[in-house]
Enzyme design. Structure first.
Site, PDB file in Angstrom:
ATOM      1  N   TYR A 143     -14.640  31.693  19.531  1.00 47.91           N
ATOM      2  CA  TYR A 143     -14.165  30.460  18.879  1.00 47.91           C
ATOM      3  C   TYR A 143     -12.697  30.687  18.557  1.00 47.91           C
ATOM      4  CZ  TYR A 143     -14.432  26.545  15.462  1.00 47.91           C
ATOM      5  OH  TYR A 143     -14.280  25.374  14.769  1.00 47.91           O
ATOM      6  N   ASP A 154      -8.945  35.581  12.039  1.00 44.67           N
ATOM      7  CA  ASP A 154      -7.661  36.201  11.696  1.00 44.67           C
ATOM      8  C   ASP A 154      -6.871  35.317  10.759  1.00 44.67           C
ATOM      9  OD1 ASP A 154      -7.753  38.739  12.892  1.00 44.67           O
ATOM     10  OD2 ASP A 154      -7.617  37.766  14.848  1.00 44.67           O
ATOM     11  N   TYR A 211     -15.794  47.731  13.067  1.00 44.23           N
ATOM     12  CA  TYR A 211     -14.535  48.308  13.551  1.00 44.23           C
ATOM     13  C   TYR A 211     -14.593  49.835  13.564  1.00 44.23           C
ATOM     14  CZ  TYR A 211     -13.385  43.513  12.714  1.00 44.23           C
ATOM     15  OH  TYR A 211     -13.409  42.146  12.765  1.00 44.23           O
ATOM     16  N   GLN A 252      -1.731  42.805  28.192  1.00 43.57           N
ATOM     17  CA  GLN A 252      -2.949  42.543  27.406  1.00 43.57           C
ATOM     18  C   GLN A 252      -3.212  43.728  26.457  1.00 43.57           C
ATOM     19  OE1 GLN A 252      -6.150  43.187  30.034  1.00 43.57           O
ATOM     20  NE2 GLN A 252      -7.724  43.149  28.465  1.00 43.57           N
ATOM     21  N   GLU A 268     -19.101  38.741  26.972  1.00 44.71           N
ATOM     22  CA  GLU A 268     -18.383  37.793  26.102  1.00 44.71           C
ATOM     23  C   GLU A 268     -17.411  36.984  26.958  1.00 44.71           C
ATOM     24  OE1 GLU A 268     -16.933  39.133  22.245  1.00 44.71           O
ATOM     25  OE2 GLU A 268     -14.987  38.243  22.743  1.00 44.71           O
ATOM     26  N   ARG A 324     -14.876  36.258   9.728  1.00 44.74           N
ATOM     27  CA  ARG A 324     -13.830  35.675   8.895  1.00 44.74           C
ATOM     28  C   ARG A 324     -12.808  34.967   9.766  1.00 44.74           C
ATOM     29  NH1 ARG A 324      -9.166  39.160   6.301  1.00 44.74           N
ATOM     30  NH2 ARG A 324      -8.551  38.993   8.482  1.00 44.74           N
TER      31      ARG A 324
HETATM   32  P1  FAD Z   1     -14.407  40.532   7.269  1.00 42.52           P
HETATM   33  O1  FAD Z   1     -15.714  41.191   7.417  1.00 42.52           O
HETATM   34  O2  FAD Z   1     -14.268  39.488   6.231  1.00 42.52           O
HETATM   35  O3  FAD Z   1     -13.324  41.695   7.020  1.00 42.52           O
HETATM   36  C1  FAD Z   1     -11.936  41.421   7.035  1.00 42.52           C
HETATM   37  C2  FAD Z   1     -11.203  42.416   6.138  1.00 42.52           C
HETATM   38  O4  FAD Z   1     -11.531  42.185   4.774  1.00 42.52           O
HETATM   39  C3  FAD Z   1     -11.547  43.881   6.406  1.00 42.52           C
HETATM   40  O5  FAD Z   1     -10.384  44.629   6.176  1.00 42.52           O
HETATM   41  C4  FAD Z   1     -12.625  44.204   5.352  1.00 42.52           C
HETATM   42  O6  FAD Z   1     -12.632  45.584   5.007  1.00 42.52           O
HETATM   43  C5  FAD Z   1     -12.196  43.318   4.189  1.00 42.52           C
HETATM   44  N1  FAD Z   1     -13.332  42.741   3.454  1.00 42.52           N
HETATM   45  C6  FAD Z   1     -14.521  42.325   3.944  1.00 42.52           C
HETATM   46  N2  FAD Z   1     -15.291  41.808   2.960  1.00 42.52           N
HETATM   47  C7  FAD Z   1     -14.558  41.896   1.822  1.00 42.52           C
HETATM   48  C8  FAD Z   1     -14.809  41.515   0.487  1.00 42.52           C
HETATM   49  N3  FAD Z   1     -15.957  40.943   0.120  1.00 42.52           N
HETATM   50  N4  FAD Z   1     -13.824  41.743  -0.451  1.00 42.52           N
HETATM   51  C9  FAD Z   1     -12.650  42.319  -0.090  1.00 42.52           C
HETATM   52  N5  FAD Z   1     -12.369  42.694   1.180  1.00 42.52           N
HETATM   53  C10 FAD Z   1     -13.304  42.485   2.131  1.00 42.52           C
HETATM   54  N6  FAD Z   1     -11.875  36.036  15.750  1.00 42.52           N
HETATM   55  C11 FAD Z   1     -11.875  34.710  16.021  1.00 42.52           C
HETATM   56  O7  FAD Z   1     -11.056  33.962  15.452  1.00 42.52           O
HETATM   57  N7  FAD Z   1     -12.750  34.165  16.915  1.00 42.52           N
HETATM   58  C12 FAD Z   1     -13.684  34.903  17.568  1.00 42.52           C
HETATM   59  O8  FAD Z   1     -14.468  34.380  18.377  1.00 42.52           O
HETATM   60  C13 FAD Z   1     -13.729  36.310  17.307  1.00 42.52           C
HETATM   61  N8  FAD Z   1     -14.672  37.110  17.875  1.00 42.52           N
HETATM   62  C14 FAD Z   1     -14.734  38.445  17.530  1.00 42.52           C
HETATM   63  C15 FAD Z   1     -15.770  39.235  18.077  1.00 42.52           C
HETATM   64  C16 FAD Z   1     -15.867  40.588  17.726  1.00 42.52           C
HETATM   65  C17 FAD Z   1     -17.002  41.422  18.301  1.00 42.52           C
HETATM   66  C18 FAD Z   1     -14.905  41.168  16.859  1.00 42.52           C
HETATM   67  C19 FAD Z   1     -14.980  42.635  16.517  1.00 42.52           C
HETATM   68  C20 FAD Z   1     -13.879  40.399  16.316  1.00 42.52           C
HETATM   69  C21 FAD Z   1     -13.788  39.026  16.634  1.00 42.52           C
HETATM   70  N9  FAD Z   1     -12.795  38.202  16.095  1.00 42.52           N
HETATM   71  C22 FAD Z   1     -12.778  36.844  16.378  1.00 42.52           C
HETATM   72  C23 FAD Z   1     -11.722  38.780  15.280  1.00 42.52           C
HETATM   73  C24 FAD Z   1     -12.044  38.765  13.769  1.00 42.52           C
HETATM   74  O9  FAD Z   1     -12.081  37.435  13.316  1.00 42.52           O
HETATM   75  C25 FAD Z   1     -10.944  39.564  13.076  1.00 42.52           C
HETATM   76  O10 FAD Z   1     -11.061  40.925  13.392  1.00 42.52           O
HETATM   77  C26 FAD Z   1     -10.802  39.362  11.564  1.00 42.52           C
HETATM   78  O11 FAD Z   1      -9.556  39.954  11.164  1.00 42.52           O
HETATM   79  C27 FAD Z   1     -11.899  39.990  10.720  1.00 42.52           C
HETATM   80  O12 FAD Z   1     -13.081  39.337  10.859  1.00 42.52           O
HETATM   81  P2  FAD Z   1     -14.411  39.915  10.138  1.00 42.52           P
HETATM   82  O13 FAD Z   1     -15.463  38.918  10.334  1.00 42.52           O
HETATM   83  O14 FAD Z   1     -14.665  41.303  10.549  1.00 42.52           O
HETATM   84  O15 FAD Z   1     -13.893  39.881   8.618  1.00 42.52           O
END
Ligand code: FAD
Length: 285
Positions: free
Chosen positions: A48, A109, A143, A210, A16, A107
């Protein structure tokens, strides 16, 4: 090529990278990619974030160059928080035009203190949106220690199941420093019927600030063994780099011995560290 085609034959090994600050100049990322060339990665993903440019144009361009200029499969990370459907369509169309096949649908942050705006609340909505209009291969984040916003581990697994049911067919984990979290997660996910390949996200910790930031942001547990390393070498940059590489190699060796589907190395755009780790584990792949 869709990343799912890579699994089942060998342990997948991926990298990555992130778009560097624009003020660093356009060439910096190509110097990084040139230096990463000897690491035989199955694919490279591009994050991103704040340096991705308007509508993610820098993420799209780097992902496209990885595929077309370097001949390595690529993945574009796409977060949806705050985005409208129109914006998403612009980004997804650009990815399609650049023949990118794989998207890590996220999603993103939550911006601190700001009310949620935009058309997407969670990653599952983005996954369904992409699935209904495009033919991309979709990945999602997971996670091993639970997502920090969700106090219930089992509920977090439920949401992950939903992402898979909506169309995600390859998962990449958040970093973790204790493999037992990963094994517990795999057990729980399997019991819930999540059977898509899962790559273990490994971050070599080579810098004390970090890791302090990561622990705060991601809620990652620091194992006692790791705290000892930080206490002893935290203020010695070169020693911590060596210790961080050795720690990551140890984690990967254990994961491979336990038949992990894949290793996703968070390179932090540091080819030296990626090389050292690859050299140490390439015969295990
Ligand atoms: P979701 O799957 O939407 O989950 C977020 C939270 O909401 C969790 O607590 C989950 O339990 C809850 N949830 C999920 N679905 C629902 C629902 N339908 N109803 C109610 N609650 C729900 N961030 C960036 O900005 N850019 C990046 O490039 C980036 N790359 C990443 C790469 C990896 C491998 C990982 C692990 C994370 C990355 N992130 C990145 C960080 C990520 O955006 C954050 O961890 C964010 O807080 C959660 O994203 P998610 O897609 O897992 O969210």
């Amino acid at each position: 090529m869709k990343t799912t085609e890579l699994f089942g034959k060998k342990t997948v090994f991926s990298l990555e990278i992130f778009p560097p600050r624009e003020t660093m100049g356009e060439n910096v990322i190509y110097e990084t990619l040139d230096a990463l060339h000897d690491v035989k990665a199955d694919f490279i993903s591009v994050t991103y974030g704040k340096n991705s440019g308007t509508d993610g144009c820098r993420t799209v361009k780097i992902a496209s160059d990885i595929k077309h200029r370097y001949g390595v499969e690529s993945i574009a990370h796409i977060p949806c928080i705050g985005a409208t459907k129109e914006k998403m369509i612009r980004i997804l169309d650009a990815l399609k035009e650049n023949e990118i096949d794989n998207i890590l649908a996220l999603r993103g942050d939550m911006p601190e203190g700001e009310a949620q705006q935009g058309d997407f609340l969670h990653a599952d909505e983005l996954i369904s949106f992409i699935r209904s209009r495009y033919d991309f291969n979709i990945l999602a984040a997971c996670y091993p220690e639970g997502h920090p916003e969700n106090p219930s581990y089992d509920n977090d697994i439920e949401h992950l199941k939903r992402k898979v049911d909506c169309g995600a067919n390859h998962l990449i984990t958040q970093l973790f420093l204790d493999n037992t979290h990963f094994y517990r997660f795999m057990y729980k996910a399997g019991r819930r019927g999540i059977n898509v390949p899962v790559e273990a996200g490994i971050m070599p910790v080579t810098n004390k600030r970090q890791i302090e930031r990561m622990v705060k942001m991601c809620g990652v547990e620091l194992p006692g063994k790791f705290i000892k390393i930080l206490d002893k070498y935290g203020d010695n940059e070169r020693a911590l780099k060596d210790a961080g590489i050795a720690y990551a190699v140890d984690q990967i060796t254990d994961l491979m011995a336990n038949d992990v589907d894949g290793i996703h190395l968070y390179t932090m755009n540091d080819p030296y560290v990626a090389h050292k780790i690859y050299e140490a584990v390439c015969n295990l792949i």
